[in-house]
Scaffold this active site. Structure first.
Site, PDB file in Angstrom:
ATOM      1  N   THR A 107     -26.712 -24.716  13.947  1.00  0.00           N
ATOM      2  CA  THR A 107     -26.692 -23.209  13.265  1.00  0.00           C
ATOM      3  C   THR A 107     -27.797 -23.429  12.372  1.00  0.00           C
ATOM      4  OG1 THR A 107     -25.326 -24.066  11.674  1.00  0.00           O
ATOM      5  CG2 THR A 107     -24.369 -23.424  13.619  1.00  0.00           C
ATOM      6  N   ASP A 108     -28.144 -22.153  11.717  1.00  0.00           N
ATOM      7  CA  ASP A 108     -28.748 -21.721  10.427  1.00  0.00           C
ATOM      8  C   ASP A 108     -27.600 -22.035   9.542  1.00  0.00           C
ATOM      9  OD1 ASP A 108     -30.489 -21.496   8.537  1.00  0.00           O
ATOM     10  OD2 ASP A 108     -31.367 -19.757   9.488  1.00  0.00           O
ATOM     11  N   TRP A 109     -27.843 -22.221   8.162  1.00  0.00           N
ATOM     12  CA  TRP A 109     -26.709 -22.407   7.261  1.00  0.00           C
ATOM     13  C   TRP A 109     -26.053 -21.096   7.018  1.00  0.00           C
ATOM     14  CZ3 TRP A 109     -29.257 -26.271   8.989  1.00  0.00           C
ATOM     15  CH2 TRP A 109     -29.289 -27.472   8.561  1.00  0.00           C
TER      16      TRP A 109
ATOM     17  N   SER B 131     -24.775 -19.278   9.975  1.00  0.00           N
ATOM     18  CA  SER B 131     -24.737 -18.439  11.051  1.00  0.00           C
ATOM     19  C   SER B 131     -23.733 -18.626  12.008  1.00  0.00           C
ATOM     20  CB  SER B 131     -26.100 -18.622  11.775  1.00  0.00           C
ATOM     21  OG  SER B 131     -26.237 -19.964  12.233  1.00  0.00           O
TER      22      SER B 131
END
Length: 744
Positions: free
Chosen positions: A265-267, A269
């Site tokens: 994940t992006d942080w 997302s």
């Protein structure tokens, strides 16, 4: 706390090994065995709790591993231009260490402007060596999202508007980084082409544009670069968040491209446990956070792929084999990084690292205009340097790519060191506030006073070097939100006009990661596109201004005259910034120079443009044959000659144009390039090879790549509009290119 946890993990690993009878290693710890055998052995020894722990965070930038089995924690750091400072365990604030500085490399727009894949490999190696020295296992970069609009706040982290250029830069970057036993994490997959409303916007794009523009650099990073990690993006595609999007992650990334690494994940997302589990997410980081300034405290066990996923597995709603596959990928990453006993130790702050930073900056700086050979400056010239960006630290701010460099030499310092203190005066001219991620902070200075002082400084100099542009403040080149306007901020346009009135010998240096409006472009004799140049930016800029180094950078994106000349802004709000949560890519394939050249809307400075202090002659362009089968490779040659009096390097760009395509295509598309250095009077043969498969387009009705039986023209140019030679050939038989290995 960080060191304590690392030490505990190491002790437990040693204990696990020592407890074995006759000192025999279990298969999962025996590095003489094949990796996949070790992975499967480790899985048989893990409980569901162990496996769940592997696939979500334990802190802002780490996952816990499996201490019981001696499987280490995974430590990550932001990139892609250097290794970010250490953060507190559960807070978005610096941990206050004194040994977490780095070499700040130029931003990726600058690297792309070098058009130098070999240098991209050196760049990646510097990041990898410093990450390894700092005991990192993953660097969160590089970014390869396509430059669609000059308002996007994060374009400076990416590699321009063309997928071929982005692909040629990202592959050596990844290889250079990963040879240090540190994983690159290519991002943001996919369609993260704006920061405005990034965590909610749904991108509506046709399949041709998706496959021909927005996916190729990601595909190259996987299939050619062998990247070990990929990060999802915040936005949606087809109504589903990209971080757990079945089409993007399972079908394209993992099945079509054969990606065997971890998808992260992006942080902030991730949004749904079931989708995350079933649609290909492997590691969940930073949920309930904006990834910049705030986050829910110590919520790691509540993450979507933590206790909620465990409950679904235990209830039988999700098969444990789903978790096994995620754990398998995490273990594979560990064997490549923190369980790889052969990986090097890394290094930090070496002279070689600074030399690479300086060379990337030198080769990336672009000379846009040089009327009557205004540049280079002569020794002894009285120079007035004006502009905040001459002294402002531009490694601060910008979002997650912010760095803490051990060395950062400003443009003013570099110019003074090169031309002498007594020959250089300085005036601030304008001023911004401090970097901030949620609002624009006011300047502490009076704008009128700064303007008056700058005009007087300019009046008393032989030449003025105005160093302005954007910065890393909120709504400039900064993560989290897009720019508010295409114009230069802080009254710079008016200041440039006023300075030119008192001293027409004014050159403008634009420091930015984006195109900007230049209403003064016809009135100044020289314009330089600089970038965020990192640790050695000042000396590198002085190298170019003095002529000690001949500029060779080329624009990795087009600079439109007006914002509405850009395709993303030609269709109203539905195309940007979006309406009712949807943004429609109405321009389809016509992004950047494809739009300008096909629609005949001249850019102020076109893609690939960049001047030199010498002149190059192109001649004798030819292909090795006149007709090719679909499986052939076109070999293109031409002669390049340095007609000037100084050594220089030129990037010859090779575009392809199809005569009568079955489906509409842009007027021309970049298919290859070659950067060549020449002494005065020297000639060299420039050669590029272009697989016929690379001439394909994606047929969205057949869902296949197609090469038509048609006539093609190869155009060799110094930019997308400065074409210096043509060669015509034919493709002989209609062919479908369904085999992924033959994708362009």
């Amino acid at each position: 706390m960080i060191f304590n946890r690392i030490a505990i993990t190491a002790l437990l690993a040693a204990a696990a090994t020592a407890a074995l009878a006759d000192n025999a290693l279990p298969p999962y710890l025996d590095d003489s065995l094949p990796a996949e055998q070790r992975i499967e052995d480790a899985l048989t020894r893990m409980t569901l709790d162990d496996k769940i722990a592997l696939i979500h965070a334990q802190s802002k930038f780490s996952t816990p591993g499996c201490p019981r089995l001696g499987i280490p924690e995974i430590w990550m750091s932001d990139g892609p231009h250097g290794v970010r400072v250490e953060f507190d365990w559960d807070e978005w604030q610096s941990a206050g260490w004194t040994n977490d500085s780095c070499t700040a490399l130029p931003a990726l727009t600058c690297l792309a402007a070098t058009f130098n894949p070999e240098l991209a490999g050196q760049y990646g190696n510097v990041v990898g060596e410093e990450a390894r020295f700092r005991k990192k296992d993953i660097i969160l970069g590089p970014g390869v999202n396509i430059y669609r609009t000059p308002l996007s706040g994060r374009n400076f982290e990416y590699t321009g508007e063309d997928p071929v250029l982005a692909s040629r830069i990202v592959v050596p970057y990844i290889k250079g980084l990963q040879q240090n036993g540190v994983s690159a994490c290519m991002k943001h997959f996919a369609l993260n082409n704006q920061e405005h409303n990034r965590d909610a916007v749904n991108v509506i794009v046709d399949e041709r544009a998706l496959n021909e523009l927005y996916l190729p650099a990601f595909r190259a990073g996987v299939t050619e670069g062998g990247v070990w990690a990929v990060m999802g993006s915040y936005n949606k595609y087809k109504g589903t968040y990209c971080t757990h999007n079945d089409t993007l992650v399972n079908e394209i990334l993992k099945k079509q491209w054969g990606f065997d690494g971890v998808f992260i994940t992006d942080w902030g997302s991730a949004h749904d446990t079931r989708e995350a589990a079933l649609n290909g997410l492997d590691i969940e980081m930073g949920s309930w956070t904006n990834g910049l300034t705030w986050g829910k405290s110590n919520a790691y066990d509540d993450y979507y792929m933590a206790e909620p996923l465990k409950r679904l597995v235990r209830s039988g709603e999700i098969d444990e084999k789903v978790v096994d596959e995620k754990a398998r990928r995490v273990l594979r990453l560990c064997l490549r990084t923190n369980m790889n006993r052969q990986r090097p130790w890394g290094s930090m702050h070496t002279p070689e690292h600074l030399a690479v930073a300086r060379e990337v900056a030198r080769e990336g700086i672009v000379l846009l205009k040089n009327e009557k050979c205004f540049l280079p400056l002569r020794d002894g010239t009285r120079i007035a340097v004006i502009g905040e960006n001459a002294v402002k630290s531009l490694t601060k701010g910008g979002g997650s790519s912010e760095l803490k460099p051990r060395v950062e030499i400003s443009p003013l310092q570099g110019i003074r060191e090169r031309f002498g203190e007594k020959n250089v005066t300085f005036s601030l001219g304008y001023a911004s506030g401090e970097p901030n991620y949620s609002n624009e902070l006011p300047s502490p200075y009076d704008a009128d006073s700064l303007r008056v002082a700058a005009i007087e400084t300019a009046r008393n100099a032989d030449v003025v070097i105005f160093i302005g542009g954007l910065n890393k403040n909120y709504r400039q080149d900064c993560e989290g939100e897009d720019r508010a306007t295409y114009d230069l901020p802080f009254g710079q346009n008016e200041l440039i006009a006023a300075i030119r009135e008192v001293n027409p010998r004014t050159a403008v240096v634009i420091v930015s990661g984006n195109a900007v409006a230049m209403p003064w472009a016809e009135k100044v004799p020289a314009i330089v596109q600089s970038w965020y140049l990192g640790s050695m930016g000042g000396p590198a800029l002085a190298d170019i201004l003095s002529g000690d180094v001949n500029p060779s950078g080329k624009l990795p994106f087009s600079i439109p005259v007006n914002l509405t000349d850009c395709a993303a802004h030609a269709f109203g709000e539905s195309a940007y910034p979006g309406v009712d949560g949807n943004v429609r890519y109405e321009e389809g394939l016509l992004v950047g120079y494809r739009w300008h050249d096909t629609r005949r809307i001249p850019a102020r400075y076109p893609f690939g443009h960049g001047l030199s202090y010498t002149a190059f002659r192109y001649s004798d362009l030819a292909t090795d044959k006149k007709e090719y089968a679909p499986t052939d490779t076109v070999t293109v040659t031409m002669t390049l000659e340095n007609k000037g009096k100084v050594a220089g390097a030129e990037t010859v760009q090779f575009y392809a144009a199809q005569k009568a395509p079955r489906l509409p295509r842009p007027a021309k598309e970049l298919k290859g390039f070659a950067k060549t250095s020449l002494a005065p009077g020297e000639k060299k043969t420039v050669t590029v090879t272009i697989p016929v498969a690379d001439l394909a387009y994606y047929d969205d009705t057949l869902r296949r790549w197609i090469v038509d039986d048609d006539e093609f023209t190869i155009l060799a140019g110094a930019s997308s509009t400065d074409i210096r030679g043509k060669a015509v050939f034919k493709t002989s038989s209609y062919s479908s290119l369904a085999d992924n290995k033959r994708l362009p």
